[in-house]
Design an enzyme around this catalytic site. Sequence first.
Site, short mmCIF file in Angstrom:
data_model
loop_
_atom_site.label_atom_id
_atom_site.label_comp_id
_atom_site.label_asym_id
_atom_site.label_seq_id
_atom_site.Cartn_x
_atom_site.Cartn_y
_atom_site.Cartn_z
N ASP A 148 5.76 -6.75 2.13
CA ASP A 148 5.60 -7.77 3.18
C ASP A 148 4.95 -9.02 2.59
OD1 ASP A 148 3.14 -6.29 2.81
OD2 ASP A 148 2.37 -7.26 4.61
N HIS A 471 11.06 -0.95 -1.29
CA HIS A 471 10.95 -1.69 -0.01
C HIS A 471 10.20 -2.98 -0.33
CE1 HIS A 471 10.43 -2.10 4.39
NE2 HIS A 471 9.28 -2.67 4.06
N GLU A 526 7.70 1.78 -0.89
CA GLU A 526 7.26 0.40 -0.97
C GLU A 526 6.54 0.22 -2.31
OE1 GLU A 526 5.46 -1.03 2.63
OE2 GLU A 526 5.07 -3.02 1.81
O1 9MR Z 1 -1.08 1.43 1.65
C1 9MR Z 1 -1.30 1.64 3.02
C2 9MR Z 1 -1.25 3.12 3.33
O2 9MR Z 1 -2.30 3.78 2.67
C3 9MR Z 1 -1.31 3.34 4.82
O3 9MR Z 1 -1.15 4.71 5.08
C4 9MR Z 1 -0.23 2.53 5.51
C5 9MR Z 1 -0.20 2.69 7.00
O4 9MR Z 1 -1.36 2.19 7.57
O5 9MR Z 1 -0.37 1.16 5.18
C6 9MR Z 1 -0.26 0.89 3.83
O6 9MR Z 1 -0.46 -0.43 3.62
C7 9MR Z 1 0.57 -1.33 3.91
C8 9MR Z 1 -0.11 -2.52 4.54
O7 9MR Z 1 -0.61 -2.17 5.80
C9 9MR Z 1 0.79 -3.73 4.64
N1 9MR Z 1 1.39 -4.03 3.38
C10 9MR Z 1 2.15 -2.91 2.83
C11 9MR Z 1 1.24 -1.75 2.59
C12 9MR Z 1 1.96 -0.60 1.89
O8 9MR Z 1 2.84 0.08 2.71
#
Ligand code: 9MR
Length: 553
Positions: A148, A471, A526
């Site tokens: 993102d 992703h 991702e």
């Molecule tokens: O890395 C984060 C992971 O540990 C959490 O479980 C997840 C859901 O809350 O969010 C991940 O972080 C994301 C972040 O919120 C936004 N940018 C992408 C991150 C990776 O997926």
Amino acid sequence: MAIMVNQVGYEAEGPGKKAVVSRPGSYALKNMAGETVWQGETGTAVQDPLCGETLYSLDFGSVRAAGKYYLEDGQGERSDTFIIGRDVYAGVHNAMIKALYFQRCGCALEETYAGPYIHAACHMEDSQIYGVEGQTLEARGGWHDAGDYGRYITPGAVTVGHLLYAYKLYPGAFEEELNIPESSNGVADVLNECRYELEWMLKMQRKDGGVYHKLTAWSHAPFVMPEEDKDPFYAYSVSSLAVADFCACMALASGVYHGVDQAFADRMEAAARLSWQWLEKNPEPLLFANPEGSNTGEYGDGADADERLWAAAEMMLLAARKGENAGTYRDVLRKILDTGLKVTDFGWTDVAGFAALAVLTDSGKTAGEEIQGVFRKAVLAEAERLVHLSTENAFGMAMEAEDFCWGSNMVVTNRGILLALACEMPGEQTASFRARYREVIQAQIDYLLGKNITGYSFVTGFGEHAYRYPHLRTTAADGIDDPMAGWVSGGPNGRPGDELAIRMIPAGTPPMKCYLDREECYSLNEMTIYWNSSAVFVTAFLRGRELTGGVKA
Ligand code: 9MR
Ligand code: ZN
């Protein structure tokens, strides 16, 4: 049938040259001319709890001749090719740092540095302060966090933390230039790249020392190039998590950039002090939750004691460098340690491991015997637990089934960091302890680079079967087949959290198998800046050892 290897390769003189195979019997190691250079038998069967299969280890540790090889079983099945050589992780290490350049926000990516992955300057508008009518903030810059386009303080601080400690401990692994705009300016490129993030972080600090938790849109952008994302960005509320991580990171960085750029170091020192004052004035946790209906990253965290611990540790070292009394900081450290907080992790939720890094690698021993002792004991106990875990599965993973979470590959590499710290600590460990830790660290990197049940190397561009569909918005939108090299995937997730993964992965699938190389799968595939930086620490350890000729006294 599978022959799983580190698809990048193995250090000729390194420990643990091993493959994992699913068929017992005799195997040959062959060079690219098809000549057998080694032959050997598999070890005993292991019922692996992480992937649910019966597997065998194949140890070809006696092979030291440099070359490109593959393994072949009696029925002509071949593994991916790999190198045995010297400093074999140089390429992947540098690419994982260079990858951060591709996340730069607020500037154009130019062909000279970006090759085909160019784009125009993105996210150039001022942001609005969320909830404060008419107030704006100029906070261009920094790295896009992940797939993102958001930018968040706590993961940013952790990324810089991994990289600066890796640089401090293993400077020999950071000498090559990475072809970024600042290359050849006489400063290590890892510091040039971190500065891009640090300059942005400084803009996120308020005059009162408070630091905005994040700078994002209300909703994640569709899969468009960043310069086409025109949604307004907001600076969301101040959190004590962000303030403490910011404080720690700035205090640490001011020490590292001292002697590199004094004016910059001074700015960071002042910023750290200001945020420390904020923390003192605001002793209660001020946590963060997204406003109702907003779906951008949250990085919510239920407690700020570990962030405050890291801040106190770095401020203590800053004070010592300046010849000031470090007593206040020491008191805060002691008070938080007395609560029994876990001090062995290096992720965005739990940063207390950085305090351990700070205290235990401080040659001045500023913390004093008692506090050092608490950290040392915790690190050694965790190292022993991890070594034990590594004997309970076929891959030598310092992981249990429930550790395969969203971003499990960072759990893997953070365990490598903990074991590296156990190797670096002054004190009682013997050479044989260190050798064991190093072998387990090696196994974590082997896993990341292909020695795992999925058969994928989890770093783009490295290995014959590297994953290809992260992703990642830029990769999805740029029309180029291959993603840029050097991105670490989040990796297998036993609790899949995106629609496609939930649909495709049957309940009860063993955790290491919960992986798909699909762009849609943000909970499995991702990439993030901090998954990369954690892996960089571990390759720096492996390379640093190699380049400096082994274990330091
Ligand atoms: O890395 C984060 C992971 O540990 C959490 O479980 C997840 C859901 O809350 O969010 C991940 O972080 C994301 C972040 O919120 C936004 N940018 C992408 C991150 C990776 O997926
Ligand atoms: Zn941008």
